[in-house]
Design a protein around this motif. Structure first.
Motif, PDB file in Angstrom:
ATOM      1  N   MET A   1       0.871  -1.069   0.150  1.00  0.00           N
ATOM      2  CA  MET A   1      -0.132   0.179   0.014  1.00  0.00           C
ATOM      3  C   MET A   1       0.899   1.392  -0.079  1.00  0.00           C
ATOM      4  SD  MET A   1      -3.027   1.017   2.361  1.00  0.00           S
ATOM      5  CE  MET A   1      -2.391   1.340   3.944  1.00  0.00           C
ATOM      6  N   VAL A   2       0.499   2.233  -0.751  1.00  0.00           N
ATOM      7  CA  VAL A   2       1.395   3.359  -0.964  1.00  0.00           C
ATOM      8  C   VAL A   2       0.709   4.576  -0.224  1.00  0.00           C
ATOM      9  CG1 VAL A   2       2.290   5.190  -2.534  1.00  0.00           C
ATOM     10  CG2 VAL A   2       2.089   2.621  -3.035  1.00  0.00           C
ATOM     11  N   THR A   3       1.331   5.319   0.654  1.00  0.00           N
ATOM     12  CA  THR A   3       0.797   6.467   1.400  1.00  0.00           C
ATOM     13  C   THR A   3       0.783   7.630   0.471  1.00  0.00           C
ATOM     14  OG1 THR A   3       2.780   7.016   2.360  1.00  0.00           O
ATOM     15  CG2 THR A   3       1.355   5.348   3.466  1.00  0.00           C
ATOM     16  N   GLU A   4       0.317   8.919   1.036  1.00  0.00           N
ATOM     17  CA  GLU A   4       0.369   9.935   0.251  1.00  0.00           C
ATOM     18  C   GLU A   4       1.614  10.590   0.068  1.00  0.00           C
ATOM     19  OE1 GLU A   4      -1.984  12.764   2.625  1.00  0.00           O
ATOM     20  OE2 GLU A   4      -4.012  11.562   2.202  1.00  0.00           O
ATOM     21  N   ASP A   5       2.425  10.157   0.882  1.00  0.00           N
ATOM     22  CA  ASP A   5       3.803  10.857   0.521  1.00  0.00           C
ATOM     23  C   ASP A   5       4.636   9.972  -0.216  1.00  0.00           C
ATOM     24  OD1 ASP A   5       4.374   8.858   2.446  1.00  0.00           O
ATOM     25  OD2 ASP A   5       5.512  10.016   3.892  1.00  0.00           O
ATOM     26  N   GLY A   6       4.206   8.838  -0.695  1.00  0.00           N
ATOM     27  CA  GLY A   6       4.949   7.819  -1.788  1.00  0.00           C
ATOM     28  C   GLY A   6       5.525   6.714  -0.843  1.00  0.00           C
ATOM     29  N   SER A   7       5.548   6.636   0.337  1.00  0.00           N
ATOM     30  CA  SER A   7       6.172   5.655   1.122  1.00  0.00           C
ATOM     31  C   SER A   7       5.272   4.501   0.897  1.00  0.00           C
ATOM     32  CB  SER A   7       6.371   5.817   2.615  1.00  0.00           C
ATOM     33  OG  SER A   7       5.474   6.021   3.449  1.00  0.00           O
ATOM     34  N   VAL A   8       5.818   3.450   0.922  1.00  0.00           N
ATOM     35  CA  VAL A   8       5.218   1.966   0.876  1.00  0.00           C
ATOM     36  C   VAL A   8       5.308   1.532   2.177  1.00  0.00           C
ATOM     37  CG1 VAL A   8       5.266  -0.285  -0.422  1.00  0.00           C
ATOM     38  CG2 VAL A   8       5.961   1.569  -1.748  1.00  0.00           C
ATOM     39  N   ILE A   9       3.834   0.774   2.362  1.00  0.00           N
ATOM     40  CA  ILE A   9       3.560   0.222   4.075  1.00  0.00           C
ATOM     41  C   ILE A   9       3.343  -1.202   3.481  1.00  0.00           C
ATOM     42  CG2 ILE A   9       2.302   0.167   6.098  1.00  0.00           C
ATOM     43  CD1 ILE A   9       1.917   2.808   5.547  1.00  0.00           C
ATOM     44  N   GLU A  10       3.852  -2.254   4.117  1.00  0.00           N
ATOM     45  CA  GLU A  10       3.195  -3.580   3.761  1.00  0.00           C
ATOM     46  C   GLU A  10       2.411  -4.110   4.708  1.00  0.00           C
ATOM     47  OE1 GLU A  10       6.391  -6.562   3.905  1.00  0.00           O
ATOM     48  OE2 GLU A  10       7.816  -5.233   2.925  1.00  0.00           O
ATOM     49  N   GLU A  11       1.375  -4.819   4.347  1.00  0.00           N
ATOM     50  CA  GLU A  11       0.376  -5.182   5.080  1.00  0.00           C
ATOM     51  C   GLU A  11       0.615  -6.321   5.966  1.00  0.00           C
ATOM     52  OE1 GLU A  11      -3.211  -6.078   3.058  1.00  0.00           O
ATOM     53  OE2 GLU A  11      -3.223  -4.291   1.684  1.00  0.00           O
ATOM     54  N   PRO A  12      -0.041  -6.568   7.162  1.00  0.00           N
ATOM     55  CA  PRO A  12       0.738  -7.563   8.053  1.00  0.00           C
ATOM     56  C   PRO A  12       0.095  -9.021   7.253  1.00  0.00           C
ATOM     57  CG  PRO A  12      -1.346  -6.496   9.001  1.00  0.00           C
ATOM     58  CD  PRO A  12      -0.882  -5.623   7.786  1.00  0.00           C
ATOM     59  N   GLY A  13       1.251  -9.923   7.659  1.00  0.00           N
ATOM     60  CA  GLY A  13       0.995 -11.245   7.198  1.00  0.00           C
ATOM     61  C   GLY A  13       0.254 -12.373   7.921  1.00  0.00           C
ATOM     62  N   LEU A  14      -0.559 -13.051   7.695  1.00  0.00           N
ATOM     63  CA  LEU A  14      -1.330 -14.075   8.543  1.00  0.00           C
ATOM     64  C   LEU A  14      -0.383 -15.446   8.699  1.00  0.00           C
ATOM     65  CD1 LEU A  14      -3.633 -14.613  10.060  1.00  0.00           C
ATOM     66  CD2 LEU A  14      -4.801 -15.595   8.035  1.00  0.00           C
ATOM     67  N   ALA A  15       0.003 -15.565   9.894  1.00  0.00           N
ATOM     68  CA  ALA A  15       0.719 -16.819   9.968  1.00  0.00           C
ATOM     69  C   ALA A  15      -0.212 -17.868  10.731  1.00  0.00           C
ATOM     70  CB  ALA A  15       2.061 -16.599  10.866  1.00  0.00           C
ATOM     71  N   MET A  16       0.042 -19.130  10.073  1.00  0.00           N
ATOM     72  CA  MET A  16      -0.982 -20.284  10.775  1.00  0.00           C
ATOM     73  C   MET A  16      -0.162 -21.305  11.322  1.00  0.00           C
ATOM     74  SD  MET A  16      -3.973 -20.165   7.797  1.00  0.00           S
ATOM     75  CE  MET A  16      -4.986 -21.422   9.161  1.00  0.00           C
ATOM     76  N   ARG A  17      -0.487 -21.565  12.496  1.00  0.00           N
ATOM     77  CA  ARG A  17       0.158 -22.726  13.053  1.00  0.00           C
ATOM     78  C   ARG A  17      -0.572 -24.138  12.793  1.00  0.00           C
ATOM     79  NH1 ARG A  17       0.918 -21.089  19.202  1.00  0.00           N
ATOM     80  NH2 ARG A  17      -1.206 -22.271  19.144  1.00  0.00           N
ATOM     81  N   HIS A  18       0.286 -25.143  12.471  1.00  0.00           N
ATOM     82  CA  HIS A  18      -0.119 -26.567  12.129  1.00  0.00           C
ATOM     83  C   HIS A  18      -0.305 -27.207  13.566  1.00  0.00           C
ATOM     84  CE1 HIS A  18      -0.766 -25.581   7.955  1.00  0.00           C
ATOM     85  NE2 HIS A  18       0.422 -25.027   8.164  1.00  0.00           N
ATOM     86  N   ARG A  19      -1.006 -28.010  13.862  1.00  0.00           N
ATOM     87  CA  ARG A  19      -1.146 -28.997  14.960  1.00  0.00           C
ATOM     88  C   ARG A  19      -0.262 -30.027  14.667  1.00  0.00           C
ATOM     89  NH1 ARG A  19      -7.262 -30.168  16.459  1.00  0.00           N
ATOM     90  NH2 ARG A  19      -8.087 -28.259  16.168  1.00  0.00           N
ATOM     91  N   SER A  20       0.450 -30.497  15.585  1.00  0.00           N
ATOM     92  CA  SER A  20       1.333 -31.585  15.508  1.00  0.00           C
ATOM     93  C   SER A  20       0.513 -32.995  15.511  1.00  0.00           C
ATOM     94  CB  SER A  20       2.674 -31.434  16.447  1.00  0.00           C
ATOM     95  OG  SER A  20       1.699 -31.834  17.782  1.00  0.00           O
ATOM     96  N   ALA A  21       1.020 -33.776  15.196  1.00  0.00           N
ATOM     97  CA  ALA A  21       0.078 -35.095  14.959  1.00  0.00           C
ATOM     98  C   ALA A  21       0.012 -36.078  15.888  1.00  0.00           C
ATOM     99  CB  ALA A  21       0.528 -35.991  13.582  1.00  0.00           C
ATOM    100  N   ASP A  22       1.187 -35.708  17.005  1.00  0.00           N
ATOM    101  CA  ASP A  22       1.022 -36.564  18.142  1.00  0.00           C
ATOM    102  C   ASP A  22       0.575 -35.907  19.417  1.00  0.00           C
ATOM    103  OD1 ASP A  22       3.047 -34.700  18.309  1.00  0.00           O
ATOM    104  OD2 ASP A  22       4.610 -36.084  19.055  1.00  0.00           O
TER     105      ASP A  22
END
Length: 72
Positions: A1-22
């Motif tokens: 995403m680009v702000t009014e002054d021209g700087s780029v801001i990254e959107e937060p990522g979504l990290a998913m945890r996987h359950r362990s099988a045991d």
């Protein structure tokens, strides 16, 4: 995403945890141990309805007597 002054801001990522099988999940533990309290509650309800709930705490009466064969 680009702000009014021209700087780029990254959107937060979504990290998913996987359950362990045991590992045990909460649902599997509930399904494993649910029959124990269910059986106990069913037994207590059955004894209460039949009037035998306090039967183990009643007095025990012992009768002693002689039979005809003991006197010979």
């Amino acid at each position: 995403m680009v702000t009014e002054d021209g700087s780029v801001i990254e959107e937060p990522g979504l990290a998913m945890r996987h359950r362990s099988a045991d590992s045990w999940s909460r649902r599997s533990l509930i399904l494993l141990f649910l029959p124990v309290p269910a059986t106990a509650l069913t037994g207590l309800a059955t004894l209460a309805v039949s009037g035998n709930l306090l039967l183990p705490f009643e007095r025990v009466i012992t009768l002693e007597g002689k039979t005809a064969w003991e006197g010979r």
